[in-house]
Scaffold this motif. Structure first.
Motif, PDB file in Angstrom:
ATOM      1  N   LYS A 149       0.065   2.616   6.747  1.00  0.00           N
ATOM      2  CA  LYS A 149      -0.487   3.817   6.108  1.00  0.00           C
ATOM      3  C   LYS A 149       0.327   4.253   4.890  1.00  0.00           C
ATOM      4  O   LYS A 149       0.572   5.438   4.679  1.00  0.00           O
ATOM      5  N   ILE A 150       0.767   3.256   4.110  1.00  0.00           N
ATOM      6  CA  ILE A 150       1.480   3.521   2.863  1.00  0.00           C
ATOM      7  C   ILE A 150       0.512   3.272   1.720  1.00  0.00           C
ATOM      8  O   ILE A 150       0.016   2.153   1.535  1.00  0.00           O
ATOM      9  N   HIS A 151       0.235   4.324   0.966  1.00  0.00           N
ATOM     10  CA  HIS A 151      -0.680   4.209  -0.171  1.00  0.00           C
ATOM     11  C   HIS A 151      -0.048   3.327  -1.240  1.00  0.00           C
ATOM     12  O   HIS A 151       1.132   3.460  -1.550  1.00  0.00           O
ATOM     13  N   HIS A 152      -0.844   2.419  -1.768  1.00  0.00           N
ATOM     14  CA  HIS A 152      -0.365   1.521  -2.820  1.00  0.00           C
ATOM     15  C   HIS A 152      -1.476   1.287  -3.828  1.00  0.00           C
ATOM     16  O   HIS A 152      -2.651   1.535  -3.556  1.00  0.00           O
ATOM     17  N   GLU A 177       8.469   8.107  -2.891  1.00  0.00           N
ATOM     18  CA  GLU A 177       8.910   8.504  -1.550  1.00  0.00           C
ATOM     19  C   GLU A 177       8.590   7.453  -0.477  1.00  0.00           C
ATOM     20  O   GLU A 177       9.147   7.495   0.616  1.00  0.00           O
ATOM     21  N   ASP A 178       7.707   6.503  -0.775  1.00  0.00           N
ATOM     22  CA  ASP A 178       7.365   5.436   0.176  1.00  0.00           C
ATOM     23  C   ASP A 178       8.087   4.126  -0.127  1.00  0.00           C
ATOM     24  O   ASP A 178       7.943   3.155   0.613  1.00  0.00           O
ATOM     25  N   ASN A 179       8.866   4.098  -1.190  1.00  0.00           N
ATOM     26  CA  ASN A 179       9.483   2.861  -1.647  1.00  0.00           C
ATOM     27  C   ASN A 179      10.364   2.213  -0.575  1.00  0.00           C
ATOM     28  O   ASN A 179      10.215   1.023  -0.290  1.00  0.00           O
ATOM     29  N   LEU A 180      11.277   2.971  -0.004  1.00  0.00           N
ATOM     30  CA  LEU A 180      12.190   2.389   0.990  1.00  0.00           C
ATOM     31  C   LEU A 180      11.459   1.881   2.226  1.00  0.00           C
ATOM     32  O   LEU A 180      11.745   0.789   2.725  1.00  0.00           O
ATOM     33  N   ALA A 181      10.497   2.654   2.710  1.00  0.00           N
ATOM     34  CA  ALA A 181       9.731   2.237   3.889  1.00  0.00           C
ATOM     35  C   ALA A 181       8.928   0.973   3.586  1.00  0.00           C
ATOM     36  O   ALA A 181       8.880   0.046   4.399  1.00  0.00           O
ATOM     37  N   ALA A 182       8.324   0.913   2.407  1.00  0.00           N
ATOM     38  CA  ALA A 182       7.534  -0.259   2.026  1.00  0.00           C
ATOM     39  C   ALA A 182       8.427  -1.492   1.914  1.00  0.00           C
ATOM     40  O   ALA A 182       8.061  -2.577   2.369  1.00  0.00           O
ATOM     41  N   ARG A 183       9.592  -1.329   1.317  1.00  0.00           N
ATOM     42  CA  ARG A 183      10.534  -2.453   1.188  1.00  0.00           C
ATOM     43  C   ARG A 183      10.984  -2.949   2.563  1.00  0.00           C
ATOM     44  O   ARG A 183      11.109  -4.141   2.793  1.00  0.00           O
ATOM     45  N   VAL A 214       0.400  -8.372   1.343  1.00  0.00           N
ATOM     46  CA  VAL A 214       1.212  -7.173   1.129  1.00  0.00           C
ATOM     47  C   VAL A 214       0.338  -5.930   1.282  1.00  0.00           C
ATOM     48  O   VAL A 214       0.741  -4.955   1.925  1.00  0.00           O
ATOM     49  N   GLY A 215      -0.858  -5.972   0.736  1.00  0.00           N
ATOM     50  CA  GLY A 215      -1.779  -4.849   0.879  1.00  0.00           C
ATOM     51  C   GLY A 215      -2.098  -4.558   2.333  1.00  0.00           C
ATOM     52  O   GLY A 215      -2.138  -3.396   2.751  1.00  0.00           O
ATOM     53  N   ALA A 216      -2.316  -5.597   3.112  1.00  0.00           N
ATOM     54  CA  ALA A 216      -2.618  -5.416   4.537  1.00  0.00           C
ATOM     55  C   ALA A 216      -1.428  -4.816   5.283  1.00  0.00           C
ATOM     56  O   ALA A 216      -1.600  -3.937   6.137  1.00  0.00           O
ATOM     57  N   LEU A 217      -0.229  -5.270   4.967  1.00  0.00           N
ATOM     58  CA  LEU A 217       0.969  -4.715   5.606  1.00  0.00           C
ATOM     59  C   LEU A 217       1.133  -3.233   5.273  1.00  0.00           C
ATOM     60  O   LEU A 217       1.429  -2.417   6.146  1.00  0.00           O
ATOM     61  N   LEU A 218       0.944  -2.901   4.010  1.00  0.00           N
ATOM     62  CA  LEU A 218       1.089  -1.510   3.590  1.00  0.00           C
ATOM     63  C   LEU A 218      -0.028  -0.640   4.173  1.00  0.00           C
ATOM     64  O   LEU A 218       0.224   0.489   4.600  1.00  0.00           O
ATOM     65  N   ASP A 219      -1.248  -1.171   4.207  1.00  0.00           N
ATOM     66  CA  ASP A 219      -2.355  -0.439   4.827  1.00  0.00           C
ATOM     67  C   ASP A 219      -2.067  -0.173   6.301  1.00  0.00           C
ATOM     68  O   ASP A 219      -2.319   0.924   6.812  1.00  0.00           O
ATOM     69  N   LEU A 258       2.295  -1.317  -6.622  1.00  0.00           N
ATOM     70  CA  LEU A 258       3.137  -0.137  -6.762  1.00  0.00           C
ATOM     71  C   LEU A 258       2.938   0.799  -5.587  1.00  0.00           C
ATOM     72  O   LEU A 258       1.833   0.879  -5.025  1.00  0.00           O
ATOM     73  N   VAL A 259       4.018   1.488  -5.230  1.00  0.00           N
ATOM     74  CA  VAL A 259       3.968   2.519  -4.190  1.00  0.00           C
ATOM     75  C   VAL A 259       4.599   3.794  -4.735  1.00  0.00           C
ATOM     76  O   VAL A 259       5.353   3.748  -5.712  1.00  0.00           O
ATOM     77  N   HIS A 260       4.304   4.911  -4.108  1.00  0.00           N
ATOM     78  CA  HIS A 260       4.925   6.178  -4.499  1.00  0.00           C
ATOM     79  C   HIS A 260       6.431   6.108  -4.259  1.00  0.00           C
ATOM     80  O   HIS A 260       6.894   5.422  -3.332  1.00  0.00           O
TER      81      HIS A 260
END
Length: 75
Positions: A24-27, A53-59, A16-21, A49-51
């Motif tokens: 470019k979504i800070h987590h 404003e990034d929740n929908l994109a991360a999901r 999950v960290g690699a996907l978010l990285d 956890l994500v900010h």
């Protein structure tokens, strides 16, 4: 911040960290160092956890990667 995933699976935390990285979504990974207290048994789950404003994109990213079953319910 919003909780995205809660798991004992350290491989999943890394994935999950690699996907978010990559997106470019800070987590933040919470409870990662709790293994010192628990004796590295993997009992205590790690939380990603994500900010807000990034929740929908991360999901969306996790769902596209086939990990929607790991997502915490929206509150």
């Amino acid at each position: 911040m919003r909780e995205l995933v809660r798991t004992n699976d350290i491989v999943l935390v890394s994935a999950v960290g690699a996907l978010l990285d990559g997106a470019k979504i800070h987590h933040v990974v919470l409870d990662q160092n709790m293994s010192i207290i628990e004796g590295s048994l993997g009992i205590l789950p790690r939380r990603i956890l994500v900010h807000d404003e990034d929740n929908l994109a991360a999901r969306r990213i996790l769902a596209d990667a086939g990990l929607s079953h790991e997502l915490r319910p929206e509150k």
